[in-house]
Scaffold this motif. Structure first.
Motif, mmCIF file in Angstrom:
data_model
loop_
_atom_site.group_PDB
_atom_site.id
_atom_site.type_symbol
_atom_site.label_atom_id
_atom_site.label_comp_id
_atom_site.label_asym_id
_atom_site.label_seq_id
_atom_site.Cartn_x
_atom_site.Cartn_y
_atom_site.Cartn_z
ATOM 1 N N LEU A 51 0.875 -1.171 0.000
ATOM 2 C CA LEU A 51 0.000 0.000 0.000
ATOM 3 C C LEU A 51 0.905 1.210 0.000
ATOM 4 C CD1 LEU A 51 -2.626 -0.989 2.731
ATOM 5 C CD2 LEU A 51 -2.565 -1.619 0.325
ATOM 6 N N ALA A 52 0.836 2.037 -1.033
ATOM 7 C CA ALA A 52 1.795 3.133 -1.193
ATOM 8 C C ALA A 52 1.093 4.477 -1.281
ATOM 9 C CB ALA A 52 2.642 2.908 -2.444
ATOM 10 N N ASP A 53 1.430 5.369 -0.336
ATOM 11 C CA ASP A 53 0.995 6.758 -0.429
ATOM 12 C C ASP A 53 1.768 7.418 -1.575
ATOM 13 O OD1 ASP A 53 -0.217 9.163 0.174
ATOM 14 O OD2 ASP A 53 1.314 9.710 1.647
ATOM 15 N N ILE A 54 1.161 8.377 -2.249
ATOM 16 C CA ILE A 54 1.849 9.025 -3.370
ATOM 17 C C ILE A 54 2.834 10.076 -2.889
ATOM 18 C CG2 ILE A 54 1.507 10.559 -5.340
ATOM 19 C CD1 ILE A 54 -0.934 8.976 -6.078
ATOM 20 N N THR A 55 2.417 10.911 -1.937
ATOM 21 C CA THR A 55 3.269 12.023 -1.496
ATOM 22 C C THR A 55 4.088 11.604 -0.285
ATOM 23 O OG1 THR A 55 1.413 12.886 -0.196
ATOM 24 C CG2 THR A 55 1.730 13.779 -2.407
ATOM 25 N N MET A 56 5.244 10.973 -0.547
ATOM 26 C CA MET A 56 6.148 10.538 0.511
ATOM 27 C C MET A 56 7.518 11.169 0.313
ATOM 28 S SD MET A 56 5.466 6.466 1.056
ATOM 29 C CE MET A 56 5.792 6.074 -0.671
ATOM 30 N N PRO A 57 8.310 11.305 1.392
ATOM 31 C CA PRO A 57 9.681 11.818 1.266
ATOM 32 C C PRO A 57 10.588 10.837 0.527
ATOM 33 C CG PRO A 57 8.904 11.898 3.552
ATOM 34 C CD PRO A 57 7.937 11.066 2.784
ATOM 35 N N ARG A 58 11.693 11.359 0.029
ATOM 36 C CA ARG A 58 12.779 10.612 -0.608
ATOM 37 C C ARG A 58 12.347 9.983 -1.929
ATOM 38 N NH1 ARG A 58 15.634 6.955 3.801
ATOM 39 N NH2 ARG A 58 17.378 7.037 2.316
ATOM 40 N N LEU A 59 11.503 8.984 -1.884
ATOM 41 C CA LEU A 59 10.888 8.449 -3.101
ATOM 42 C C LEU A 59 9.388 8.617 -2.965
ATOM 43 C CD1 LEU A 59 12.636 5.004 -3.840
ATOM 44 C CD2 LEU A 59 12.981 7.162 -5.042
ATOM 45 N N ASP A 60 8.744 9.210 -3.983
ATOM 46 C CA ASP A 60 7.287 9.316 -3.883
ATOM 47 C C ASP A 60 6.652 7.998 -4.344
ATOM 48 O OD1 ASP A 60 7.108 9.270 -6.694
ATOM 49 O OD2 ASP A 60 7.003 11.455 -6.841
ATOM 50 N N GLY A 61 5.335 7.947 -4.258
ATOM 51 C CA GLY A 61 4.639 6.711 -4.578
ATOM 52 C C GLY A 61 4.810 6.268 -6.014
ATOM 53 N N TRP A 62 4.860 7.247 -6.944
ATOM 54 C CA TRP A 62 5.048 6.886 -8.351
ATOM 55 C C TRP A 62 6.413 6.230 -8.562
ATOM 56 C CZ3 TRP A 62 0.453 6.929 -9.580
ATOM 57 C CH2 TRP A 62 -0.407 8.018 -9.467
ATOM 58 N N GLU A 63 7.455 6.804 -7.964
ATOM 59 C CA GLU A 63 8.798 6.238 -8.105
ATOM 60 C C GLU A 63 8.881 4.855 -7.463
ATOM 61 O OE1 GLU A 63 11.699 10.121 -8.018
ATOM 62 O OE2 GLU A 63 10.531 9.692 -6.209
ATOM 63 N N LEU A 64 8.244 4.710 -6.300
ATOM 64 C CA LEU A 64 8.233 3.417 -5.627
ATOM 65 C C LEU A 64 7.533 2.374 -6.492
ATOM 66 C CD1 LEU A 64 8.676 1.579 -3.158
ATOM 67 C CD2 LEU A 64 6.549 2.503 -2.201
ATOM 68 N N LEU A 65 6.379 2.746 -7.034
ATOM 69 C CA LEU A 65 5.633 1.832 -7.893
ATOM 70 C C LEU A 65 6.469 1.410 -9.096
ATOM 71 C CD1 LEU A 65 3.056 0.382 -8.861
ATOM 72 C CD2 LEU A 65 2.289 2.560 -9.815
ATOM 73 N N ALA A 66 7.141 2.379 -9.738
ATOM 74 C CA ALA A 66 7.947 2.068 -10.918
ATOM 75 C C ALA A 66 9.095 1.115 -10.577
ATOM 76 C CB ALA A 66 8.497 3.359 -11.533
ATOM 77 N N GLU A 67 9.742 1.335 -9.435
ATOM 78 C CA GLU A 67 10.846 0.474 -9.028
ATOM 79 C C GLU A 67 10.359 -0.937 -8.713
ATOM 80 O OE1 GLU A 67 14.233 0.704 -8.765
ATOM 81 O OE2 GLU A 67 13.911 2.469 -10.016
ATOM 82 N N ILE A 68 9.201 -1.041 -8.048
ATOM 83 C CA ILE A 68 8.655 -2.363 -7.739
ATOM 84 C C ILE A 68 8.285 -3.094 -9.026
ATOM 85 C CG2 ILE A 68 6.656 -3.548 -6.728
ATOM 86 C CD1 ILE A 68 6.754 -1.519 -4.450
ATOM 87 N N GLN A 69 7.689 -2.356 -9.973
ATOM 88 C CA GLN A 69 7.313 -2.969 -11.246
ATOM 89 C C GLN A 69 8.542 -3.434 -12.019
ATOM 90 O OE1 GLN A 69 4.080 -3.530 -12.577
ATOM 91 N NE2 GLN A 69 3.633 -3.156 -10.429
ATOM 92 N N ARG A 70 9.647 -2.714 -11.869
ATOM 93 C CA ARG A 70 10.880 -3.092 -12.560
ATOM 94 C C ARG A 70 11.465 -4.377 -11.980
ATOM 95 N NH1 ARG A 70 16.213 -1.999 -12.024
ATOM 96 N NH2 ARG A 70 15.897 -0.774 -10.140
#
Length: 229
Positions: A51-70
């Motif tokens: 479960l990922a919030d979008i507005t987070m420090p360091r890596l936002d939710g979009w970046e986290l999602l992209a890294e997990i998908q990779r």
């Protein structure tokens, strides 16, 4: 093994609420306060869903999602205060499995996470707990008890159901009253005697259906299910 939920959320209060509700439903949880910690935990623990919030420090939710998908195909639900169609489409386009807008009902979040896990083929192997003469259906909130080859359905309150299901998940363990409050009545001001009252009513219903001795009170400690009843 019970499914592990990674909650990536920088708001500690929201994360605590989600952890309480997922734990109550039998999941394990781990919390990350920013996107980078979430990514590190994803690598180390390999959670079943994120479960990922979008507005987070360091890596936002979009970046986290992209890294997990990779890396792999861990299901991800985006949770955000942004209720814009563009954000929703972006999340689904990148690969999010669902998109939930704040403020939300935590019960709905758990239900949608279960649905995502089922679609991914990762849902709990059984939504039914069987112990002694009891059958507890976690999806339909039904409890049945067998007596003389016949099944009787119990009419329980939601709190009684939660208490019984929690005890049944580890039927040999004795739970203290405070543990039962934390697990089944999170965020409430319930006292020990409140748990006693709920369990007294639950015991009567079990006995009336033929489950005498199923619910045991351990003096000075708490309660457990008597699995050899």
């Amino acid at each position: 093994m019970t499914e592990l939920v990674l909650i990536a959320e920088d708001d500690a209060e929201i994360a605590g609420i989600l952890e309480a509700y997922f734990t109550r439903e039998g999941f394990r949880t781990v919390h990350a306060r920013d996107g980078q910690i979430a990514l590190d935990l994803h690598r180390a623990l390999k959670p079943d869903i994120v479960l990922a919030d979008i507005t987070m420090p360091r890596l936002d939710g979009w970046e986290l999602l992209a890294e997990i998908q990779r890396r792999d195909r861990t299901p991800v639900i985006m949770i955000t205060a942004l209720d814009e169609d563009g954000d929703r489409l972006q999340g689904l386009r990148i690969g999010a499995d669902d998109y939930i807008v704040k403020p939300f009902n935590p019960i709905e979040v758990v239900a949608r996470a279960k649905a995502v896990l089922r679609r991914a083929g990762l849902g709990q192997t059984s939504a039914v707990i069987r112990v002694a003469t009891l059958t507890i259906d976690l999806d339909s909130y039904q409890v049945k008890i067998e007596r003389d080859g016949a099944m009787t359905t119990l009419s329980l309150t939601l709190t009684e159901f939660r208490l019984l299901a929690h005890l049944a998940r580890t039927p040999t363990r004795v739970f203290t009253r405070s543990e039962l409050v934390d697990a089944c009545l999170p965020g409430s001001d319930a006292l020990d005697r409140t748990i006693d009252s709920h369990l007294s009513k639950l015991r009567k219903k079990l006995e009336q259906a033929g489950g005498e001795g199923l619910l045991a009170s351990i003096r000075g400690v708490g309660y457990r299910l008597a699995v050899d009843a």
